[in-house]
Design a protein around this motif. Structure first.
Motif, PDB file in Angstrom:
ATOM      1  N   GLY A  14      34.442  -7.010  -6.923  1.00  0.00           N
ATOM      2  CA  GLY A  14      34.952  -5.934  -6.291  1.00  0.00           C
ATOM      3  C   GLY A  14      35.690  -5.188  -7.334  1.00  0.00           C
ATOM      4  N   ASN A  15      36.361  -3.939  -6.984  1.00  0.00           N
ATOM      5  CA  ASN A  15      36.987  -3.137  -8.005  1.00  0.00           C
ATOM      6  C   ASN A  15      38.413  -3.126  -8.189  1.00  0.00           C
ATOM      7  N   PRO A  16      38.963  -2.772  -9.202  1.00  0.00           N
ATOM      8  CA  PRO A  16      40.249  -2.958  -9.737  1.00  0.00           C
ATOM      9  C   PRO A  16      41.332  -2.574  -8.457  1.00  0.00           C
ATOM     10  N   ALA A  17      42.284  -3.444  -8.319  1.00  0.00           N
ATOM     11  CA  ALA A  17      43.435  -3.353  -7.453  1.00  0.00           C
ATOM     12  C   ALA A  17      42.849  -3.749  -6.124  1.00  0.00           C
ATOM     13  N   GLU A  18      41.665  -4.221  -5.781  1.00  0.00           N
ATOM     14  CA  GLU A  18      41.348  -4.626  -4.373  1.00  0.00           C
ATOM     15  C   GLU A  18      41.739  -5.999  -4.065  1.00  0.00           C
ATOM     16  N   ASN A  19      41.670  -6.712  -5.203  1.00  0.00           N
ATOM     17  CA  ASN A  19      41.898  -8.092  -5.000  1.00  0.00           C
ATOM     18  C   ASN A  19      42.199  -8.912  -6.181  1.00  0.00           C
ATOM     19  N   ILE A  62      40.981 -11.550  -7.760  1.00  0.00           N
ATOM     20  CA  ILE A  62      39.630 -12.120  -8.546  1.00  0.00           C
ATOM     21  C   ILE A  62      39.425 -10.813  -9.687  1.00  0.00           C
ATOM     22  N   ILE A  63      39.211  -9.662  -9.283  1.00  0.00           N
ATOM     23  CA  ILE A  63      38.763  -8.681 -10.116  1.00  0.00           C
ATOM     24  C   ILE A  63      39.937  -8.501 -11.304  1.00  0.00           C
ATOM     25  N   GLY A  64      41.116  -8.625 -10.672  1.00  0.00           N
ATOM     26  CA  GLY A  64      42.191  -8.369 -11.611  1.00  0.00           C
ATOM     27  C   GLY A  64      42.220  -9.669 -12.606  1.00  0.00           C
ATOM     28  N   ALA A  65      41.943 -10.806 -12.226  1.00  0.00           N
ATOM     29  CA  ALA A  65      42.230 -11.917 -13.318  1.00  0.00           C
ATOM     30  C   ALA A  65      40.642 -11.771 -14.262  1.00  0.00           C
ATOM     31  N   VAL A  66      39.629 -11.050 -13.776  1.00  0.00           N
ATOM     32  CA  VAL A  66      38.500 -10.880 -14.720  1.00  0.00           C
ATOM     33  C   VAL A  66      38.906  -9.957 -15.679  1.00  0.00           C
ATOM     34  N   HIS A  67      39.613  -9.078 -15.544  1.00  0.00           N
ATOM     35  CA  HIS A  67      39.897  -8.059 -16.443  1.00  0.00           C
ATOM     36  C   HIS A  67      40.947  -8.438 -17.465  1.00  0.00           C
ATOM     37  N   ASP A  68      41.499  -9.549 -17.117  1.00  0.00           N
ATOM     38  CA  ASP A  68      42.289 -10.230 -18.191  1.00  0.00           C
ATOM     39  C   ASP A  68      41.361 -11.066 -19.131  1.00  0.00           C
ATOM     40  N   ARG A  69      40.693 -11.821 -18.452  1.00  0.00           N
ATOM     41  CA  ARG A  69      39.597 -12.606 -19.348  1.00  0.00           C
ATOM     42  C   ARG A  69      38.513 -13.327 -18.315  1.00  0.00           C
ATOM     43  N   ILE A  70      37.433 -13.184 -18.557  1.00  0.00           N
ATOM     44  CA  ILE A  70      36.168 -13.776 -17.648  1.00  0.00           C
ATOM     45  C   ILE A  70      36.532 -14.987 -17.114  1.00  0.00           C
ATOM     46  N   ASP A  71      37.083 -16.000 -17.614  1.00  0.00           N
ATOM     47  CA  ASP A  71      37.268 -17.100 -17.030  1.00  0.00           C
ATOM     48  C   ASP A  71      38.491 -17.344 -16.229  1.00  0.00           C
ATOM     49  N   ALA A  72      39.406 -16.413 -16.238  1.00  0.00           N
ATOM     50  CA  ALA A  72      40.695 -16.343 -15.350  1.00  0.00           C
ATOM     51  C   ALA A  72      40.509 -16.456 -13.914  1.00  0.00           C
ATOM     52  N   ALA A  73      39.312 -16.068 -13.445  1.00  0.00           N
ATOM     53  CA  ALA A  73      39.099 -15.490 -12.005  1.00  0.00           C
ATOM     54  C   ALA A  73      38.394 -16.981 -11.446  1.00  0.00           C
ATOM     55  N   ILE A 111      30.299   1.665  -2.472  1.00  0.00           N
ATOM     56  CA  ILE A 111      30.061   1.437  -3.613  1.00  0.00           C
ATOM     57  C   ILE A 111      30.401   2.315  -4.557  1.00  0.00           C
ATOM     58  N   LYS A 112      30.728   1.963  -6.109  1.00  0.00           N
ATOM     59  CA  LYS A 112      31.284   2.560  -7.023  1.00  0.00           C
ATOM     60  C   LYS A 112      30.204   2.862  -8.008  1.00  0.00           C
ATOM     61  N   LYS A 113      29.223   1.845  -8.052  1.00  0.00           N
ATOM     62  CA  LYS A 113      28.094   1.849  -9.058  1.00  0.00           C
ATOM     63  C   LYS A 113      26.755   1.044  -8.335  1.00  0.00           C
ATOM     64  N   ARG A 114      25.536   1.402  -8.591  1.00  0.00           N
ATOM     65  CA  ARG A 114      24.313   0.693  -8.315  1.00  0.00           C
ATOM     66  C   ARG A 114      24.385  -0.497  -9.176  1.00  0.00           C
ATOM     67  N   ILE A 115      23.783  -1.238  -8.449  1.00  0.00           N
ATOM     68  CA  ILE A 115      23.475  -2.580  -9.564  1.00  0.00           C
ATOM     69  C   ILE A 115      22.536  -2.174 -10.697  1.00  0.00           C
ATOM     70  N   PRO A 116      22.900  -2.300 -11.861  1.00  0.00           N
ATOM     71  CA  PRO A 116      21.875  -1.697 -12.948  1.00  0.00           C
ATOM     72  C   PRO A 116      20.554  -2.038 -13.054  1.00  0.00           C
TER      73      PRO A 116
END
Length: 409
Positions: free
Chosen positions: A142-147, A149-160, A72-77
């Motif tokens: 997931g984290n950037p470059a892993e799949n 889904i996360i790549g689309a999220v970083h474009d815009r939340i509804d893209a995934a 994990i890169k971060k705990r759930i806040p």
């Protein structure tokens, strides 16, 4: 509360939502499900102060933070809340900071982080809520470059969401199920994230309705349903202790936001570009200074099953969180990091409690309190704890669907 107090759902959609809730197909790397953070064995929470999301291994209090590149890169806040009775009609606001609510502001029925990009057709708050963990980096995406889904999220939340919907509708085990559950679906390629959200919402509404606690039985006229200690605790709850000032009504929540001065730790949820490892609560959604460090009042049915307690799970016991409400300053002074249930992650350890080194931030948090101290004796606190146990439903272990036999955490 009665059945009439809850939204009505199609049982076929609930059955489909049951499959999806326990299926990792909805996560970016196909390695975590909704149930990993909201499992019946832990009261529909996870037994941790701050959860271990995408990249973790195991379930509940045995869940580990992972190893190597997948760790994990971060705990759930924030603490994973229980899901009981979220299908109640009177609910209008979700999440610790209220970032999802019923509203006509964006033309889709909701005020949410997706704003106008939340799709039309979601039929309940539960259905809308179900979509956001799917696109949260540290929860399920997931984290950037892993799949993709996360790549689309970083474009815009509804893209995934369309990508996830395609995953589901092209899986043979779901194609017939969607056509059976939704009358307007004639072909699998018609399935969108809306149907997925509505199915998940239907499942949670049916599976996690709990209105058969001793307290509910007492309210229906059976005065023998509560023990003597529980009755004393109820009197304190609605009287001297002042609990019902916020935990009010049939939901045992006013759905408003209050600053309690709960001991801070973890990465927190902040406003955009906020450099602090802190949690500003409602202010992160409203961007109003007067909302700083305020969090939504949780509902209390089955609360004895859903520890740790507080928006970040600071207290492992009901007695601890009750004592904090009664005397926040004293409880904060006595709190220690060992009380937090945090699975070991040495690469995150330096940041877990870094906020305590920021004198000014701690002063701000200590000053932001909406509750006054109440003096209760140990026996009275024990009675309040007993009353909390009287809010546990008798049918919590016999829900309509249960955990699938093939669920493998």
């Amino acid at each position: 509360m009665s059945d009439a107090d809850f939204i009505q759902v199609d049982p076929r959609q609930a059955a489909l939502g049951h499959q999806l809730f326990y299926d990792p197909i909805l996560s970016g790397n196909r390695n975590i499900t909704c149930a990993h953070c909201h499992h019946p064995d832990f009261g529909t929470s996870d037994g941790l102060s701050l959860g271990i999301g995408e990249g973790g291994v195991g379930l509940g209090t045995e869940r580990l933070a992972g190893t190597g590149d997948s760790r994990i890169k971060k705990r759930i806040p924030r603490n994973a809340p229980g899901l009981w009775n979220l299908g109640a009609r009177d609910l209008h606001t979700f999440f610790h900071d209220g970032r999802l609510s019923k509203s006509d502001q964006f033309g889709n029925g909701f005020d949410s982080p997706a704003e106008e990009w939340l799709p039309q057709g979601l039929n309940s708050l539960l259905a809308a809520q179900a979509l956001f963990p799917l696109v949260a980096q540290f929860e399920m995406a997931g984290n950037p470059a892993e799949n993709e889904i996360i790549g689309a999220v970083h474009d815009r939340i509804d893209a995934a969401w369309p990508i996830l919907a395609k995953r589901v509708r092209t899986d043979p085990k779901y194609q017939r199920a969607f056509m059976t559950a939704f009358d307007h679906i004639d072909m699998p390629d018609q399935v969108s994230i809306v149907e997925i959200g509505n199915a998940l919402g239907a499942f949670m509404a049916v599976e996690l309705q709990s209105i058969d606690s001793p307290f509910d039985t007492y309210l229906r006229g059976d005065k023998a349903a509560l023990t003597t200690s529980q009755k004393r605790g109820m009197e304190l709850f609605y009287g001297k202790a002042g609990c019902a000032a916020c935990h009010s009504g049939s939901l045992l929540s006013d759905q408003k936001f209050h600053a309690l001065g709960v001991p801070p730790f973890g990465p927190g949820r902040t406003r955009r570009f906020d450099p602090y490892a802190r949690d500003v609560g409602r202010m992160g959604e409203s961007d109003r200074l007067e909302d700083a460090y305020r969090f939504r009042t949780p509902m209390l049915r089955n609360v004895a099953l859903t520890g740790p307690y507080g928006h970040n799970g600071a207290y492992p016991t009901l007695e601890g969180i009750i004592r904090h409400h009664l005397n926040p300053a004293q409880a904060l002074s006595r709190w220690s990091p060992e009380m937090a249930q945090l699975p070991e992650a040495e690469w995150l350890a330096t940041g877990d409690f870094v906020i305590w080194q920021d004198r000014r931030e701690m002063q701000r948090q200590r000053a932001a309190r909406d509750i006054e101290s109440v003096a209760l004796g140990d026996s009275e606190i024990a009675d309040l704890v007993a009353f909390m146990h009287a809010l546990t439903g008798q049918g919590v272990s016999k829900t309509p669907f249960g955990v699938p036999s093939d669920f493998a955490p």
